[in-house]
Design an enzyme around this catalytic site. Structure first.
Site, PDB file in Angstrom:
ATOM      1  N   CYS A  35      -5.710  13.050  11.886  1.00 21.06           N
ATOM      2  CA  CYS A  35      -6.471  11.738  12.030  1.00 21.06           C
ATOM      3  C   CYS A  35      -6.424  11.154  12.997  1.00 21.06           C
ATOM      4  CB  CYS A  35      -6.087  10.914  10.648  1.00 21.06           C
ATOM      5  SG  CYS A  35      -4.334   9.994  10.898  1.00 21.06           S
ATOM      6  N   LYS A  76       0.677  -1.359   0.012  1.00 24.66           N
ATOM      7  CA  LYS A  76      -0.249   0.036  -0.182  1.00 24.66           C
ATOM      8  C   LYS A  76       0.973   1.412  -0.078  1.00 24.66           C
ATOM      9  CE  LYS A  76      -1.934   1.796   3.962  1.00 24.66           C
ATOM     10  NZ  LYS A  76      -1.519   3.161   4.215  1.00 24.66           N
ATOM     11  N   ASN A  77       1.890   1.220   0.806  1.00 21.57           N
ATOM     12  CA  ASN A  77       2.403   2.649   1.124  1.00 21.57           C
ATOM     13  C   ASN A  77       3.628   2.701   0.082  1.00 21.57           C
ATOM     14  OD1 ASN A  77       0.972   3.204   3.100  1.00 21.57           O
ATOM     15  ND2 ASN A  77       2.576   2.582   4.578  1.00 21.57           N
ATOM     16  N   ARG A 128      -0.578  15.055  12.558  1.00 22.69           N
ATOM     17  CA  ARG A 128      -0.162  14.970  11.060  1.00 22.69           C
ATOM     18  C   ARG A 128       0.049  16.083  10.173  1.00 22.69           C
ATOM     19  NH1 ARG A 128      -1.897   9.234   8.907  1.00 22.69           N
ATOM     20  NH2 ARG A 128       0.109   9.339   8.015  1.00 22.69           N
ATOM     21  N   ARG A 164      -8.974  -0.425   4.036  1.00 22.04           N
ATOM     22  CA  ARG A 164      -8.077   0.610   3.303  1.00 22.04           C
ATOM     23  C   ARG A 164      -6.609  -0.038   3.093  1.00 22.04           C
ATOM     24  NH1 ARG A 164      -6.329   4.548   7.241  1.00 22.04           N
ATOM     25  NH2 ARG A 164      -4.847   4.807   5.605  1.00 22.04           N
ATOM     26  N   ASP A 221       3.938   1.125  12.146  1.00 25.69           N
ATOM     27  CA  ASP A 221       2.848   0.446  11.316  1.00 25.69           C
ATOM     28  C   ASP A 221       2.686  -0.970  12.084  1.00 25.69           C
ATOM     29  OD1 ASP A 221       2.211   2.735  10.075  1.00 25.69           O
ATOM     30  OD2 ASP A 221       3.210   1.931   8.130  1.00 25.69           O
TER      31      ASP A 221
HETATM   32  N1  EPU Z   1       5.527  15.357  10.496  1.00 22.40           N
HETATM   33  C1  EPU Z   1       5.771  16.453  10.933  1.00 22.40           C
HETATM   34  N2  EPU Z   1       5.498  17.391   9.697  1.00 22.40           N
HETATM   35  C2  EPU Z   1       5.564  16.867   8.557  1.00 22.40           C
HETATM   36  C3  EPU Z   1       5.441  15.488   8.294  1.00 22.40           C
HETATM   37  C4  EPU Z   1       5.314  14.678   9.323  1.00 22.40           C
HETATM   38  O1  EPU Z   1       5.428  16.734  12.000  1.00 22.40           O
HETATM   39  O2  EPU Z   1       5.507  18.144   7.401  1.00 22.40           O
HETATM   40  C5  EPU Z   1       5.587  14.222  11.730  1.00 22.40           C
HETATM   41  C6  EPU Z   1       4.002  13.321  11.740  1.00 22.40           C
HETATM   42  O3  EPU Z   1       3.240  14.081  12.269  1.00 22.40           O
HETATM   43  C7  EPU Z   1       4.699  12.070  12.383  1.00 22.40           C
HETATM   44  C8  EPU Z   1       6.046  11.838  11.971  1.00 22.40           C
HETATM   45  O4  EPU Z   1       6.500  13.350  11.382  1.00 22.40           O
HETATM   46  O5  EPU Z   1       4.410  12.346  13.921  1.00 22.40           O
HETATM   47  C9  EPU Z   1       6.162  10.753  10.831  1.00 22.40           C
HETATM   48  O6  EPU Z   1       5.323  11.452   9.918  1.00 22.40           O
HETATM   49  P1  EPU Z   1       5.667  10.782   8.304  1.00 22.40           P
HETATM   50  O7  EPU Z   1       5.783  12.074   7.324  1.00 22.40           O
HETATM   51  O8  EPU Z   1       6.970  10.135   8.345  1.00 22.40           O
HETATM   52  O9  EPU Z   1       4.637   9.850   7.645  1.00 22.40           O
HETATM   53  P2  EPU Z   1       3.532   9.715   6.513  1.00 22.40           P
HETATM   54  O10 EPU Z   1       4.239  10.165   5.377  1.00 22.40           O
HETATM   55  O11 EPU Z   1       2.354  10.692   6.975  1.00 22.40           O
HETATM   56  C10 EPU Z   1       3.844   7.220   6.411  1.00 22.40           C
HETATM   57  C11 EPU Z   1       3.014   5.962   6.052  1.00 22.40           C
HETATM   58  C12 EPU Z   1       2.255   5.694   7.637  1.00 22.40           C
HETATM   59  C13 EPU Z   1       3.589   5.443   8.460  1.00 22.40           C
HETATM   60  C14 EPU Z   1       4.504   6.546   8.359  1.00 22.40           C
HETATM   61  C15 EPU Z   1       5.499   6.403   9.165  1.00 22.40           C
HETATM   62  C16 EPU Z   1       2.038   6.263   4.014  1.00 22.40           C
HETATM   63  C17 EPU Z   1       0.821   6.453   2.849  1.00 22.40           C
HETATM   64  N3  EPU Z   1       1.678   6.255   5.120  1.00 22.40           N
HETATM   65  O12 EPU Z   1       3.011   8.465   6.628  1.00 22.40           O
HETATM   66  O13 EPU Z   1       1.519   4.541   7.255  1.00 22.40           O
HETATM   67  O14 EPU Z   1       2.866   4.990   9.619  1.00 22.40           O
HETATM   68  O15 EPU Z   1       4.968   6.912   6.860  1.00 22.40           O
HETATM   69  O16 EPU Z   1       6.332   5.135   8.567  1.00 22.40           O
HETATM   70  O17 EPU Z   1       3.073   5.960   3.307  1.00 22.40           O
HETATM   71  C18 EPU Z   1      -0.254   3.068   7.520  1.00 22.40           C
HETATM   72  O18 EPU Z   1      -0.028   2.422   6.419  1.00 22.40           O
HETATM   73  O19 EPU Z   1      -1.211   2.613   8.339  1.00 22.40           O
HETATM   74  C19 EPU Z   1       0.436   4.326   7.950  1.00 22.40           C
HETATM   75  C20 EPU Z   1      -0.098   5.191   8.675  1.00 22.40           C
END
Ligand code: EPU
Length: 418
Positions: free
Chosen positions: A116, A22-23, A121, A397, A305
């Site tokens: 969420c 998925k990711n 986030r 999802r 995750d």
């Molecule tokens: N963060 C910030 N500012 C930003 C971006 C992120 O403070 O501009 C913080 C977030 O709030 C969080 C941390 O940094 O506390 C990590 O966020 P990250 O951006 O790394 O995660 P993401 O890209 O939003 C993806 C996966 C998540 C997975 C995380 C961490 C996808 C679609 N989603 O999310 O997957 O948990 O990386 O590995 O790739 C899931 O599959 O269930 C899922 C939530």
């Protein structure tokens, strides 16, 4: 919203194939927008988040076709730079279109995805980086509007190795002028997959998988055929299913290198694990052992995750385990539901203390998010009596065949759309 109905106490045996990731696929779907041609995907998981992303791509002008199991996306015509708000609200990860639509059209408008159930986030890191690449950003009435005459490569240093920010910067930089360097980039396998996919389309990127990624802008990309990598979190979830329910299972089509930290923890719980070229055999012990401290971390650390699914195993392990969730501030929504099933868990901020009980009792519980929901299904497999996991749409999802796969392995689980 749907529900899973599970009669606990059946151990698992046999073999199953793990779905595509998925990711990994979500940023790849977004990346097709950069290519004024066709993309052919193999091994694309048929899950709600993918269908949602395909709806967005259709809404902005792409043509989508399935030829049996091959997904074909034609992005020759992108007709609008506005991402429909209803889809963004349904799927937070649609923020990944920020980079690709901006890269293609030099302008994009998307609503703020907001928080969420697992945390607030923010996307400050994404926006800060884009500003450094000559992109003008207006943030008004809940929408982000980005525009530029020309995206210009720059040195960008992330304050935190955010997966989404790294992906958005890569997507923005592919068709830019000059060179973009991302320091403190995320190192997740999904970033490496994005680099491989973009390079196959003609992009010039190196360094994914390390903390420095270098993107040299190119003028145009070409059509591409690509096989999505296996889902490391689904593989880990199925390993935890065996640990929680007992039994012995061969997981096929896995990338074991992506699973090192998960395998280590499952092994430390007392499971026997044998790794083959692209499959993993897992055998559960009579009783699981507790783990001293599990800290969720960016890759290659233990993934956030997998935190909920591991917790579903540890609640019946012999002894006390401690989990520290360091990535998302409120990713413990499954805890109250596990407690309802008889688990002994205390939460203090980001720390969870779990005292292993002999067995969980089946109960009616509610999924609040994707991984927490999957964890409740696992808890139900090992529990005594019937468990009903409501709000199953969260689980759909990300999991293509959860009840079919688990049934094939001998679990007593049914899905009801009621
Ligand atoms: N963060 C910030 N500012 C930003 C971006 C992120 O403070 O501009 C913080 C977030 O709030 C969080 C941390 O940094 O506390 C990590 O966020 P990250 O951006 O790394 O995660 P993401 O890209 O939003 C993806 C996966 C998540 C997975 C995380 C961490 C996808 C679609 N989603 O999310 O997957 O948990 O990386 O590995 O790739 C899931 O599959 O269930 C899922 C939530």
């Amino acid at each position: 919203m749907g529900k899973y109905i599970i009669e606990g106490g059946y151990s698992l045996s046999g073999e199953i194939k793990v779905q595509g990731s998925k990711n990994a696929v979500l940023p790849l779907l977004a990346a097709t927008v950069l290519n004024e041609g066709k993309t052919y995907f193999h091994n694309c998981p048929k899950i709600l988040d993918v269908y949602n992303m395909l709806n967005i791509l259709t809404a902005i002008g792409c043509t989508i076709k399935w030829d049996k199991d091959v997904l074909i996306i034609d992005s020759s015509n992108i007709t609008t730079h506005i991402i429909p708000e209803k889809y963004v609200q349904m799927m937070r990860s649609s923020i990944i279109l920020l980079g690709s639509v901006l890269g293609r059209l030099k302008t994009v408008k998307i609503s703020f995805p907001g928080g969420c159930s697992i945390g607030t986030r923010p996307i400050d890191l994404h926006l800060k980086a884009l500003k450094q690449m000559n992109v003008d950003i207006k943030d008004r009435h809940g929408f982000i509007e980005c525009s530029t005459n020309e995206i210009i490569g720059n040195k960008v240093s992330l304050d935190y190795p955010s997966v989404g920010a790294t992906e958005n910067i890569m997507l923005t930089a592919v068709l830019s002028e000059g060179i973009t360097t991302i320091n403190n980039a995320a190192k997740e396998p999904e970033i490496v997959e994005l680099q491989e996919f973009l390079c196959k389309m003609g992009a010039k990127i190196e360094g994914a998988g390390t903390d420095t990624i270098i993107i040299k802008g190119v003028n145009k990309l070409n059509s591409v055929e690509y096989r999505i990598m296996p889902d490391r979190i689904v593989a880990g979830t199925y390993m935890c299913a065996v640990a929680a329910a007992g039994g012995e299972v061969l997981l096929k089509d896995v990338c074991k290198e992506h699973l090192n930290s998960t395998i280590t923890k499952i092994n430390e719980m007392g499971c026997f694990i044998k790794e083959f070229e692209d499959s993993i055999l897992i055998k559960a012990p009579e009783r699981l052992k507790s783990l001293d401290l599990i800290r969720t971390q960016p890759y290659p650390g233990f993934p956030t995750d997998m935190q909920a699914q591991l917790m579903s195993c540890l609640v019946t392990a012999d002894g006390t385990s401690i989990i520290a969730e360091t990535i998302f501030e409120s990713r413990y929504k499954h805890v109250a539901e596990l407690v309802r099933m008889g688990a002994d868990i205390i939460i203090d901020g980001r720390i969870a203390v779990l005292k292993g009980v002999n067995r969980l009792n089946g109960a009616e519980v509610f999924a609040e998010d994707l991984r927490g929901g999957a964890a409740l299904v696992l808890a139900g497999l090992g529990a005594e009596g019937k468990t009903i996991v409501n709000n199953a749409s969260h689980i759909l999802r990300g999991y293509e065949n959860l009840e079919k796969d688990l049934s094939l392995l001998g679990a007593n689980i049914k899905y009801s759309s009621d």
